[in-house]
Enzyme design. Structure first.
Site, mmCIF file in Angstrom:
data_model
loop_
_atom_site.group_PDB
_atom_site.id
_atom_site.type_symbol
_atom_site.label_atom_id
_atom_site.label_comp_id
_atom_site.label_asym_id
_atom_site.label_seq_id
_atom_site.Cartn_x
_atom_site.Cartn_y
_atom_site.Cartn_z
ATOM 1 N N GLU A 38 -3.291 13.494 4.941
ATOM 2 C CA GLU A 38 -3.908 12.111 5.322
ATOM 3 C C GLU A 38 -4.264 11.294 4.531
ATOM 4 O OE1 GLU A 38 -7.074 11.084 8.941
ATOM 5 O OE2 GLU A 38 -7.253 13.027 8.198
ATOM 6 N N ASP A 67 2.499 5.853 -3.184
ATOM 7 C CA ASP A 67 2.059 4.923 -2.082
ATOM 8 C C ASP A 67 2.403 3.339 -2.320
ATOM 9 O OD1 ASP A 67 0.241 5.515 0.246
ATOM 10 O OD2 ASP A 67 -0.668 3.694 -0.608
ATOM 11 N N TYR A 147 11.037 -2.671 4.779
ATOM 12 C CA TYR A 147 10.857 -4.363 4.862
ATOM 13 C C TYR A 147 12.106 -4.809 4.028
ATOM 14 C CZ TYR A 147 6.261 -3.332 6.877
ATOM 15 O OH TYR A 147 5.053 -3.183 7.766
ATOM 16 N N HIS A 173 9.273 -2.595 -7.314
ATOM 17 C CA HIS A 173 8.015 -2.016 -7.730
ATOM 18 C C HIS A 173 8.106 -0.684 -7.923
ATOM 19 C CE1 HIS A 173 9.355 -1.669 -3.615
ATOM 20 N NE2 HIS A 173 8.446 -0.849 -3.176
HETATM 21 P P1 ITT Z 1 5.031 8.935 2.435
HETATM 22 O O1 ITT Z 1 3.532 8.644 2.505
HETATM 23 O O2 ITT Z 1 5.336 10.201 2.973
HETATM 24 O O3 ITT Z 1 5.439 8.799 1.095
HETATM 25 P P2 ITT Z 1 5.217 6.565 3.918
HETATM 26 O O4 ITT Z 1 6.322 5.705 4.542
HETATM 27 O O5 ITT Z 1 4.068 6.741 4.953
HETATM 28 O O6 ITT Z 1 5.799 7.774 3.318
HETATM 29 P P3 ITT Z 1 3.306 4.707 2.501
HETATM 30 O O7 ITT Z 1 2.025 5.386 3.234
HETATM 31 O O8 ITT Z 1 3.238 4.643 1.062
HETATM 32 O O9 ITT Z 1 4.800 5.661 2.626
HETATM 33 O O10 ITT Z 1 3.717 3.497 3.140
HETATM 34 C C1 ITT Z 1 4.922 2.677 2.624
HETATM 35 C C2 ITT Z 1 5.495 1.467 3.341
HETATM 36 O O11 ITT Z 1 5.702 0.287 2.793
HETATM 37 C C3 ITT Z 1 6.786 2.360 3.946
HETATM 38 O O12 ITT Z 1 6.805 2.712 5.029
HETATM 39 C C4 ITT Z 1 7.448 0.839 3.972
HETATM 40 O O13 ITT Z 1 7.420 0.396 5.183
HETATM 41 C C5 ITT Z 1 6.845 -0.312 3.090
HETATM 42 N N1 ITT Z 1 7.746 0.231 1.476
HETATM 43 C C6 ITT Z 1 7.501 0.583 0.558
HETATM 44 N N2 ITT Z 1 8.237 0.696 -0.463
HETATM 45 C C7 ITT Z 1 9.354 -0.206 0.139
HETATM 46 C C8 ITT Z 1 10.602 -0.578 -0.360
HETATM 47 O O14 ITT Z 1 10.965 -0.322 -1.617
HETATM 48 N N3 ITT Z 1 11.307 -1.375 0.374
HETATM 49 C C9 ITT Z 1 10.819 -1.707 1.800
HETATM 50 N N4 ITT Z 1 9.797 -1.169 2.322
HETATM 51 C C10 ITT Z 1 8.954 -0.450 1.586
#
Ligand code: ITT
Length: 195
Positions: A38, A67, A147, A173
């Site tokens: 979580e 994250d 995105y 990033h």
């Molecule tokens: P995990 O926690 O299982 O790794 P998650 O998708 O829930 O997967 P996050 O909580 O870190 O991961 O959320 C990150 C969100 O931000 C992700 O779902 C995308 O929508 C966005 N994101 C992060 N990096 C990105 C990237 O390189 N390109 C586009 N969107 C990105």
């Protein structure tokens, strides 16, 4: 070879993390699908630590978590750490963001990524990377995930979804965060030899 569990269920992230980490001497393995941690933290760093340590403790192996999210200046940094929870699917998240950005002159945004490395007992290292860009008013391109189709880099006149994976990694990033982490790991002599 030392195993490293990737503490993520996001297929887009897993593809990028695998490409970045495989050459660094770890045997990269994806976490068990039913193991979910979580995300109760208020910052990227806190959530990266929670996921890395949660998976490392549960599996008894080294784990790496990512994250990340998109901070939009005109929206006071939203969706930020809530980027994954901003909608149920990538297209719903994009649609919500485009609606929130309607009529906004300031389109500046940045992606942020914190990666954390944990042994089975403790967080060992973390690193952050950011990438500056702008939010378009309609999607462009079909590569990448999340995105990417609305995140535009002025210097390239391309969205992240119009880049090959290697090109995205050189600016992104995630690429920046992982390269910093690998530099730190090398300084510490990681991965440890297991043979
Ligand atoms: P995990 O926690 O299982 O790794 P998650 O998708 O829930 O997967 P996050 O909580 O870190 O991961 O959320 C990150 C969100 O931000 C992700 O779902 C995308 O929508 C966005 N994101 C992060 N990096 C990105 C990237 O390189 N390109 C586009 N969107 C990105």
């Amino acid at each position: 070879m030392q195993r490293l569990i990737l503490a993520s269920s996001n297929l887009g992230k897993l593809a990028e993390l695998g490409e970045l980490l495989t050459p660094s001497g770890w045997q990269v393995v994806v976490k068990p699908a039913d193991l979910e941690i979580e995300e109760t933290g208020l910052t990227f760093r806190a959530n990266a630590h929670l996921k890395a340590l949660g998976v490392a403790r549960a599996t008894g192996e080294w784990a790496l978590a990512d994250d990340s999210g998109l901070e939009v200046r005109a929206l006071a940094g939203a969706p930020g750490v809530y980027s994954a929870r901003y909608g149920a699917t990538d297209s719903e998240r994009i649609a919500r963001l485009l609606t929130a950005m309607q009529g906004k002159f300031d389109r500046a945004a940045r992606f942020v990524c914190v990666v954390a490395l944990a042994s089975p007992t403790a967080i060992v290292l973390d690193a952050e990377g950011t990438c500056e860009g702008e939010v378009l008013d309609a999607p462009r391109g079909s590569a990448g995930f999340g995105y990417d189709p609305i995140f535009w880099m002025r210097s390239l006149d391309k969205t992240f979804a119009e880049l090959e994976i290697e090109e995205k990694q050189s600016y992104s990033h995630r690429g920046r965060a992982v390269r910093r982490l690998i530099d730190e790991m090398r300084r510490l002599g990681l991965p440890e030899r297991t043979d």
